[in-house]
Design a protein around this motif. Structure first.
Motif, PDB file in Angstrom:
ATOM      1  N   UNK A 378       0.822  -1.238  -0.174  1.00  0.00           N
ATOM      2  CA  UNK A 378      -0.016  -0.024   0.107  1.00  0.00           C
ATOM      3  C   UNK A 378       0.876   1.515  -0.004  1.00  0.00           C
ATOM      4  N   UNK A 379       2.340   1.129   0.237  1.00  0.00           N
ATOM      5  CA  UNK A 379       3.084   2.248   0.032  1.00  0.00           C
ATOM      6  C   UNK A 379       3.050   2.702  -1.425  1.00  0.00           C
ATOM      7  N   UNK A 380       2.737   1.874  -2.234  1.00  0.00           N
ATOM      8  CA  UNK A 380       2.728   2.215  -3.571  1.00  0.00           C
ATOM      9  C   UNK A 380       1.240   2.975  -4.009  1.00  0.00           C
ATOM     10  N   UNK A 381       1.261   4.244  -4.067  1.00  0.00           N
ATOM     11  CA  UNK A 381       0.328   5.263  -4.020  1.00  0.00           C
ATOM     12  C   UNK A 381      -0.640   5.100  -5.158  1.00  0.00           C
ATOM     13  N   UNK A 382      -0.230   4.809  -6.353  1.00  0.00           N
ATOM     14  CA  UNK A 382      -1.362   4.613  -7.350  1.00  0.00           C
ATOM     15  C   UNK A 382      -2.014   3.313  -7.059  1.00  0.00           C
ATOM     16  N   UNK A 383      -1.333   2.204  -6.804  1.00  0.00           N
ATOM     17  CA  UNK A 383      -1.944   1.096  -6.501  1.00  0.00           C
ATOM     18  C   UNK A 383      -3.011   1.270  -5.132  1.00  0.00           C
ATOM     19  N   UNK A 384      -2.477   1.788  -4.154  1.00  0.00           N
ATOM     20  CA  UNK A 384      -3.382   2.041  -3.028  1.00  0.00           C
ATOM     21  C   UNK A 384      -4.827   2.714  -3.423  1.00  0.00           C
ATOM     22  N   UNK A 385      -4.595   3.867  -4.236  1.00  0.00           N
ATOM     23  CA  UNK A 385      -5.498   4.563  -4.571  1.00  0.00           C
ATOM     24  C   UNK A 385      -6.502   3.828  -5.370  1.00  0.00           C
ATOM     25  N   UNK A 386      -5.962   3.140  -6.217  1.00  0.00           N
ATOM     26  CA  UNK A 386      -7.106   2.193  -7.052  1.00  0.00           C
ATOM     27  C   UNK A 386      -7.818   1.181  -6.163  1.00  0.00           C
ATOM     28  N   UNK A 387      -6.969   0.287  -5.192  1.00  0.00           N
ATOM     29  CA  UNK A 387      -7.528  -0.453  -4.342  1.00  0.00           C
ATOM     30  C   UNK A 387      -8.604   0.242  -3.463  1.00  0.00           C
ATOM     31  N   UNK A 388      -8.300   1.440  -2.897  1.00  0.00           N
ATOM     32  CA  UNK A 388      -9.390   2.124  -1.875  1.00  0.00           C
ATOM     33  C   UNK A 388     -10.578   2.539  -2.865  1.00  0.00           C
ATOM     34  N   UNK A 389     -10.350   2.936  -4.130  1.00  0.00           N
ATOM     35  CA  UNK A 389     -11.494   3.323  -4.987  1.00  0.00           C
ATOM     36  C   UNK A 389     -12.425   2.066  -5.002  1.00  0.00           C
ATOM     37  N   UNK A 390     -11.766   0.985  -5.382  1.00  0.00           N
ATOM     38  CA  UNK A 390     -12.796  -0.256  -5.597  1.00  0.00           C
ATOM     39  C   UNK A 390     -13.366  -0.764  -4.284  1.00  0.00           C
ATOM     40  N   UNK A 391     -13.147  -0.302  -3.056  1.00  0.00           N
ATOM     41  CA  UNK A 391     -13.530  -0.741  -2.002  1.00  0.00           C
ATOM     42  C   UNK A 391     -14.583   0.408  -1.467  1.00  0.00           C
ATOM     43  N   UNK A 392     -14.868   1.480  -2.232  1.00  0.00           N
ATOM     44  CA  UNK A 392     -15.899   2.564  -1.908  1.00  0.00           C
ATOM     45  C   UNK A 392     -17.170   1.768  -1.877  1.00  0.00           C
ATOM     46  N   UNK A 393     -17.845   2.042  -0.917  1.00  0.00           N
ATOM     47  CA  UNK A 393     -19.336   1.538  -1.066  1.00  0.00           C
ATOM     48  C   UNK A 393     -20.279   1.930  -2.140  1.00  0.00           C
ATOM     49  N   UNK A 394     -20.117   3.358  -2.329  1.00  0.00           N
ATOM     50  CA  UNK A 394     -20.928   4.027  -3.314  1.00  0.00           C
ATOM     51  C   UNK A 394     -20.069   4.907  -4.125  1.00  0.00           C
ATOM     52  N   UNK A 395     -20.240   4.974  -5.498  1.00  0.00           N
ATOM     53  CA  UNK A 395     -19.512   5.738  -6.212  1.00  0.00           C
ATOM     54  C   UNK A 395     -20.217   5.707  -7.575  1.00  0.00           C
TER      55      UNK A 395
END
Length: 396
Positions: A378-395
């Motif tokens: 998760x120190x990889x900021x681009x990978x972390x951003x993509x992962x967190x976006x996928x886990x958002x409950x609503x978007x």
């Protein structure tokens, strides 16, 4: 001596002021061009200060011909052709650095994963200045390739001098050759039924590798996927089309446009799409080029994926490999430009991400071993951003 003086006077007369009256000169016919080449060769062989290597002069003439075209069209010597075929097969012995001629410099597209160049910290966008004592310029590329190939056969360490935008001083790295197996695709399961698929290049093995991972994705119940195309320099056109077909169940994948009839083609998806059920985020950056952009562009235009990261490299041309009959070399010639499904030509423009994310602290962990599944990726900021976006409950 009088003969040479007469020759020089003749040359000077060609550039006399009278030539200004005839600025528009008709292009020479094929026969006239051949006669000119033979005449120049005869003059050089007769008057040049040292004995002339006819083969070297021929290769130089061919090189000059392609310099009038584009950086990706070139004459491939037998050594260069062998390197290209090895890379397309997915393995070779060497140092692991992909370069391209861009705006008069030799620029790194990407270091290959698990190669000496990768472990030395070479980055996309670095400018290659020297290899040992040999200057790296567009004019010395063929000589450079021969030198590197010889060094790898002899197991010699190479010293590379590089220029990096963020560094005021040149960087020096030492590379040792090794066997490089290009595992063009790697897969890892992340928490919460998110999968991570890294495609590092497109070669003859890529389609079968991704197909194998698609079975694993189905077996593990993966619902969402991060497709990492960062620092993917491209490769085989057909492989990119075949992988895109795994995500799309209909529609245009890519179209090619050129001057001769067979260069104009539309490539459509079949209805199979073993990965079509997944919600996908694609990671791209300035090292994502060519075939990688075909895949990213197809998924973006069909609204099959959201793109995260940085604008891609922008190589939107297709090269054909044309063997020379009776010769050992070949011509790599740009025969078409390609357009994404919505008709966008991306050459020298690149593909913009839907969500721009910079890579903080230059930390990238795109390939994760089981031992690294402790959250450090998760120190990889681009990978972390993509992962967190996928886990958002609503978007949206």
């Amino acid at each position: 001596m009088p003969q040479l003086f007469a020759l020089l006077v003749g040359i000077l007369l060609v550039f006399s002021p009278l030539a200004e009256e005839h600025k528009e000169v008709a292009a020479p016919t094929l026969e006239e061009a051949r006669e000119l080449i033979v005449t120049v060769q005869d003059i050089v062989e007769y008057y040049y200060v040292d004995p002339v290597d006819r083969q070297a002069m021929l290769e130089g003439a061919l090189k000059g011909l392609f310099e009038a075209l584009d950086p990706h069209s070139t004459y491939l010597t037998p050594q260069t052709l062998a390197l290209l075929r090895e890379a397309n097969d997915g393995h070779y012995y060497g140092y692991g650095i992909e370069v391209s001629i861009e705006e008069g410099v030799v620029q790194v597209i990407t270091p290959l994963a698990h190669s000496s160049a990768h472990y030395a910290g070479i980055k996309p966008g670095d400018i290659l200045v020297r290899v040992d004592d040999l200057a790296a310029t567009p004019d010395t590329m063929e000589q450079l390739i021969r030198y590197i190939k010889t060094a790898s056969r002899e197991d010699r360490t190479l010293t590379l001098t590089l220029k990096r935008e963020a560094s005021p001083m040149p960087l020096t790295v030492s590379l040792q050759p090794s066997n490089i197996t290009i595992d063009s695709a790697q897969f890892q399961s992340l928490p919460h039924q998110v999968g991570y698929l890294k495609i590092s290049s497109f070669n003859r093995q890529t389609t079968s590798e991704v197909a194998r991972f698609s079975d694993r994705i189905r077996q593990e119940g993966v619902q969402q996927l991060i497709l990492d195309l960062r620092n993917n320099p491209g490769g085989m056109f057909d492989a990119a089309v075949q992988v895109a077909d795994m995500f799309l169940d209909a529609g245009l994948i890519v179209s090619t446009h050129g001057r001769f009839l067979d260069a104009n083609n539309d490539y459509y998806a079949s209805d199979a799409a073993p990965l079509g059920q997944l919600e996908v985020v694609v990671l791209i950056n300035e090292g994502s080029a060519s075939a990688a952009e075909i895949l990213a562009g197809a998924l973006k235009d069909h609204h099959k994926a959201i793109l995260f990261g940085q604008t891609s490299f922008g190589k939107g041309t297709v090269q054909s490999l044309i063997p020379l009959m009776g010769q050992q070399g070949a011509i790599k010639l740009t025969t078409a430009r390609y357009a994404t499904p919505n008709g966008t030509f991306i050459d020298k423009q690149g593909i913009d991400p839907d969500v721009q994310v910079l890579l903080e602290k230059a930390i990238e962990r795109p390939i994760m071993a089981e031992s690294e599944m402790n959250g450090s990726w998760l120190q990889d900021s681009q990978l972390a951003a993509a992962y967190e976006w996928l886990l958002q409950p609503s978007r949206e």
